[in-house]
Design an enzyme around this catalytic site. Structure first.
Site, short mmCIF file in Angstrom:
data_model
loop_
_atom_site.label_atom_id
_atom_site.label_comp_id
_atom_site.label_asym_id
_atom_site.label_seq_id
_atom_site.Cartn_x
_atom_site.Cartn_y
_atom_site.Cartn_z
N SER A 260 0.81 -1.19 0.00
CA SER A 260 0.00 0.00 0.00
C SER A 260 0.86 1.26 0.00
O SER A 260 2.08 1.22 0.21
CB SER A 260 -0.90 0.00 1.25
OG SER A 260 -1.39 -1.29 1.54
N HIS B 115 -0.76 15.85 -1.39
CA HIS B 115 -0.26 16.99 -2.15
C HIS B 115 -1.11 18.20 -1.81
O HIS B 115 -2.34 18.07 -1.65
CB HIS B 115 -0.34 16.72 -3.66
CG HIS B 115 0.33 15.46 -4.09
ND1 HIS B 115 1.69 15.34 -4.25
CD2 HIS B 115 -0.18 14.24 -4.38
CE1 HIS B 115 1.99 14.11 -4.63
NE2 HIS B 115 0.86 13.42 -4.72
N CYS C 232 -3.94 -2.85 0.32
CA CYS C 232 -4.18 -4.18 -0.23
C CYS C 232 -4.33 -5.15 0.94
O CYS C 232 -3.66 -5.02 1.95
CB CYS C 232 -3.01 -4.59 -1.11
SG CYS C 232 -3.51 -5.47 -2.59
#
Length: 255
Positions: free
Chosen positions: A103, A108, A131
């Site tokens: 993962s 941002h 995951c």
């Protein structure tokens, strides 16, 4: 799915949460807009964002494998964590550059302003991709509370399949009818929320718009009570217009 399923092998489901938050501020002069952007850049620099992402990683009980962070000139910051569902065995070489075990979490920031509308905005994008059994949905309240969240857009997608011991494919391993299922009622009551879901594809989308505006929270270096009532009303209208346009994704008002 109310009962935990016994799987054959590894849980291959990929669960991705994309989370976008907008903060809106009224800054009339170009100087005020620049000062607001500088303030936001300092408040949400890469160091603080890294702490937030580490908290998220802890909430989903994952192990951080690698950290990459950057502050940008003139503005903005990015942080990426590579994470694993479980601790990895000790390695001779501690540096992990290309190990996509499970993962990742990324953030941002995008501060922006325009001199024509006296509005400055700050957008933060967070992506959590996991995951296996872990899911990022439990982090939503924490993320909403970590920022000044005026408008929020969220996308959640479960991809792939895993198998039960009898070979049956499982395309979803947890209950969900809406992203709102995983947000506290005390948070939801502050927002107007709209869903757009594609259940057949395990795709869920929610948008949220803050209901109440306290003008003082949207003024930068200005006391709201020093303004004439007419001016306060005009500013409220401009802020609400900006928020509705961001929420709807449409320029619904003529400038």
């Amino acid at each position: 799915m109310t009962e935990k399923m016994t799987l054959f092998g590894f849980n291959n489901l990929t669960k991705s949460l994309s989370f976008n938050i907008y903060d809106v501020c009224y800054a009339e002069s170009e100087r005020e807009q620049k000062d607001y952007i500088a303030y936001i850049d300092e408040q949400y620099n890469s160091e603080r964002l890294t702490k937030i992402l580490f908290d998220v990683a802890g909430m989903i009980e994952s192990t951080v494998l690698n950290v990459s962070k950057q502050d940008y000139d003139p503005q903005g910051a990015s942080v990426t964590l590579l994470i694993s569902e479980k601790p990895l065995p000790a390695q001779e070489n501690d540096t992990i550059l290309a190990h996509l075990d499970k993962s990742h979490i990324t953030v941002h920031t995008y501060p922006e302003s325009h001199p024509e509308n006296a509005i400055a905005t700050f957008r933060v994008d967070i992506d959590v991709s996991t995951c296996g059994e872990i899911t990022p949905l439990s982090t939503l309240d924490y993320l909403i509370g970590s920022f000044d969240s005026d408008i929020i857009t969220m996308d959640y997608r479960v991809r792939g399949f895993t198998r039960a011991v009898d070979g049956k494919k499982l395309f979803l391993d947890h209950d969900i009818t809406s992203i709102q299922n995983y947000i506290a009622d005390s948070t939801l009551k502050k927002y107007d929320a709209v869903d757009l879901n594609v259940y057949q594809q395990n795709m869920f989308h929610t948008r949220m718009l803050l209901k109440e505006i306290d003008l003082q929270n949207y003024l930068f270096n200005v006391d709201a009570y020093e303004l004439l009532p007419k001016i306060r009303l005009q500013i409220n209208e401009r802020l609400r217009r900006e928020m509705i346009e961001i929420f709807s994704g449409t320029n619904v008002y003529a400038r």
